[in-house]
Scaffold this motif. Structure first.
Motif, PDB file in Angstrom:
ATOM      1  N   ALA A  10       0.833  -1.198   0.000  1.00 10.12           N
ATOM      2  CA  ALA A  10       0.000   0.000   0.000  1.00 10.12           C
ATOM      3  C   ALA A  10       0.866   1.246   0.000  1.00 10.12           C
ATOM      4  O   ALA A  10       2.050   1.203   0.300  1.00 10.12           O
ATOM      5  CB  ALA A  10      -0.926   0.012   1.221  1.00 10.12           C
ATOM      6  N   ILE A  11       0.248   2.340  -0.368  1.00 14.49           N
ATOM      7  CA  ILE A  11       0.958   3.615  -0.368  1.00 14.49           C
ATOM      8  C   ILE A  11       0.022   4.678   0.181  1.00 14.49           C
ATOM      9  O   ILE A  11      -1.194   4.586   0.027  1.00 14.49           O
ATOM     10  CB  ILE A  11       1.433   3.957  -1.798  1.00 14.49           C
ATOM     11  CG1 ILE A  11       2.381   5.167  -1.779  1.00 14.49           C
ATOM     12  CG2 ILE A  11       0.270   4.218  -2.721  1.00 14.49           C
ATOM     13  CD1 ILE A  11       3.110   5.372  -3.089  1.00 14.49           C
ATOM     14  N   GLN A  12       0.571   5.667   0.855  1.00 12.22           N
ATOM     15  CA  GLN A  12      -0.261   6.667   1.519  1.00 12.22           C
ATOM     16  C   GLN A  12      -0.959   7.560   0.498  1.00 12.22           C
ATOM     17  O   GLN A  12      -0.553   7.625  -0.651  1.00 12.22           O
ATOM     18  CB  GLN A  12       0.603   7.518   2.457  1.00 12.22           C
ATOM     19  CG  GLN A  12       1.573   8.447   1.758  1.00 12.22           C
ATOM     20  CD  GLN A  12       2.901   7.811   1.454  1.00 12.22           C
ATOM     21  OE1 GLN A  12       3.019   6.600   1.396  1.00 12.22           O
ATOM     22  NE2 GLN A  12       3.894   8.628   1.239  1.00 12.22           N
ATOM     23  N   THR A  25      -3.696   0.740  -3.847  1.00 16.04           N
ATOM     24  CA  THR A  25      -3.331  -0.491  -3.170  1.00 16.04           C
ATOM     25  C   THR A  25      -2.687  -1.404  -4.195  1.00 16.04           C
ATOM     26  O   THR A  25      -3.069  -1.401  -5.366  1.00 16.04           O
ATOM     27  CB  THR A  25      -4.558  -1.173  -2.532  1.00 16.04           C
ATOM     28  OG1 THR A  25      -4.146  -2.349  -1.845  1.00 16.04           O
ATOM     29  CG2 THR A  25      -5.593  -1.544  -3.573  1.00 16.04           C
ATOM     30  N   GLY A  26      -1.686  -2.138  -3.776  1.00 13.64           N
ATOM     31  CA  GLY A  26      -0.961  -3.001  -4.701  1.00 13.64           C
ATOM     32  C   GLY A  26       0.537  -2.860  -4.507  1.00 13.64           C
ATOM     33  O   GLY A  26       1.014  -2.600  -3.405  1.00 13.64           O
ATOM     34  N   LEU A  27       1.282  -3.004  -5.587  1.00 14.25           N
ATOM     35  CA  LEU A  27       2.741  -2.947  -5.531  1.00 14.25           C
ATOM     36  C   LEU A  27       3.214  -1.506  -5.418  1.00 14.25           C
ATOM     37  O   LEU A  27       2.843  -0.652  -6.230  1.00 14.25           O
ATOM     38  CB  LEU A  27       3.337  -3.595  -6.781  1.00 14.25           C
ATOM     39  CG  LEU A  27       2.942  -5.063  -7.031  1.00 14.25           C
ATOM     40  CD1 LEU A  27       3.535  -5.551  -8.347  1.00 14.25           C
ATOM     41  CD2 LEU A  27       3.406  -5.933  -5.874  1.00 14.25           C
ATOM     42  N   ILE A  28       4.024  -1.228  -4.402  1.00 16.50           N
ATOM     43  CA  ILE A  28       4.439   0.144  -4.131  1.00 16.50           C
ATOM     44  C   ILE A  28       5.215   0.743  -5.310  1.00 16.50           C
ATOM     45  O   ILE A  28       5.001   1.906  -5.672  1.00 16.50           O
ATOM     46  CB  ILE A  28       5.283   0.196  -2.845  1.00 16.50           C
ATOM     47  CG1 ILE A  28       4.374  -0.018  -1.629  1.00 16.50           C
ATOM     48  CG2 ILE A  28       6.011   1.533  -2.719  1.00 16.50           C
ATOM     49  CD1 ILE A  28       5.092   0.040  -0.300  1.00 16.50           C
ATOM     50  N   ALA A  29       6.108  -0.014  -5.924  1.00 16.72           N
ATOM     51  CA  ALA A  29       6.888   0.518  -7.039  1.00 16.72           C
ATOM     52  C   ALA A  29       5.986   0.932  -8.193  1.00 16.72           C
ATOM     53  O   ALA A  29       6.166   1.992  -8.802  1.00 16.72           O
ATOM     54  CB  ALA A  29       7.914  -0.516  -7.504  1.00 16.72           C
ATOM     55  N   ASP A  30       4.994   0.100  -8.500  1.00  8.54           N
ATOM     56  CA  ASP A  30       4.049   0.438  -9.564  1.00  8.54           C
ATOM     57  C   ASP A  30       3.220   1.659  -9.191  1.00  8.54           C
ATOM     58  O   ASP A  30       2.911   2.502 -10.037  1.00  8.54           O
ATOM     59  CB  ASP A  30       3.123  -0.748  -9.840  1.00  8.54           C
ATOM     60  CG  ASP A  30       3.818  -1.872 -10.591  1.00  8.54           C
ATOM     61  OD1 ASP A  30       5.021  -1.720 -10.897  1.00  8.54           O
ATOM     62  OD2 ASP A  30       3.166  -2.894 -10.865  1.00  8.54           O
ATOM     63  N   ALA A  31       2.842   1.758  -7.919  1.00 10.12           N
ATOM     64  CA  ALA A  31       2.043   2.894  -7.464  1.00 10.12           C
ATOM     65  C   ALA A  31       2.833   4.191  -7.597  1.00 10.12           C
ATOM     66  O   ALA A  31       2.301   5.218  -8.048  1.00 10.12           O
ATOM     67  CB  ALA A  31       1.617   2.679  -6.011  1.00 10.12           C
TER      68      ALA A  31
END
Length: 210
Positions: A10-12, A25-31
């Motif tokens: 997840a990422i903020q 929500t998902g892969l931080i690098a992709d986000a």
């Protein structure tokens, strides 16, 4: 738009433009790559047309980009689900959810990630009870009947209920953009992430309702 931090998944809530933010929500690098691209698209739109991109235009553009990633041999679909919220100067608050396949749709209230369906079912039940039980008949009017505080508390209730957890201020992040009368005029209509002390007030208000 509350988010619950999950290790590596997840990422903020993040700002894209002064009036548009997102949570993923998902892969931080992709986000992170998706946020960078969204900011680039928004900046290019402003340079080309002379005004800020609207939430629906940004959601459509990012969805089109996501779809391209599904059909090129040298690319892979991004492993994220993205929720975009923002303030449209003509239509007011808007909320869109995008998936890796390029599909996007607008919502009055939505969720993504773990226990997504349970959270959406909870929000749907709460929405139907608005306007003396007539929330399903006119969802737009039902949404307008909610105060800014009630919206935030409803979101906190949804994430707390589906995860069966009483969260601490440091465990929940809340991003908000609104025109509510109870907020600082300097930040009205602007996307921002609430500090922990402000989140704590809403968590306490939700706890006291129980």
């Amino acid at each position: 738009m509350p988010s619950k931090q999950l290790q590596g998944r997840a990422i903020q809530p993040l700002r894209i433009t002064p009036t548009i933010g997102c949570v993923m929500t998902g892969l931080i690098a992709d986000a992170q790559a998706q946020v960078t691209r969204a900011r680039s698209e928004a900046a290019e739109f402003r340079y080309k047309y002379g005004y800020e991109i609207t939430p629906d235009a940004l959601a459509r553009r990012m969805a089109n980009i996501n779809q391209v990633y599904t059909q090129r041999a040298a690319m892979r679909p991004l492993g994220i689900s993205m929720i975009v919220i923002g303030m449209d100067p003509e239509y007011g608050p808007q909320c869109f959810k995008l998936d890796p396949a390029g599909y996007f749709v607008g919502f009055h209230a939505t969720a993504a990630g773990q226990k997504q369906q349970e959270a959406m079912n909870h929000l749907e039940k709460k929405w139907k009870k608005l306007n003396s039980g007539r929330g399903a008949d006119d969802a737009v009017s039902a949404g307008k009947s909610l105060s800014r505080s009630e919206v935030i508390e409803m979101a906190i209730e949804a994430i707390s209920t589906v995860h069966a957890t009483d969260f601490k201020p440091g465990e929940v992040e809340v991003g908000v953009v609104s025109l509510g009368d109870d907020e600082d005029p300097k930040t009205r209509g602007q996307w921002r992430v609430m500090p922990e002390d402000e989140v704590e007030r809403y968590l306490l208000a939700y706890a006291e309702k129980d």
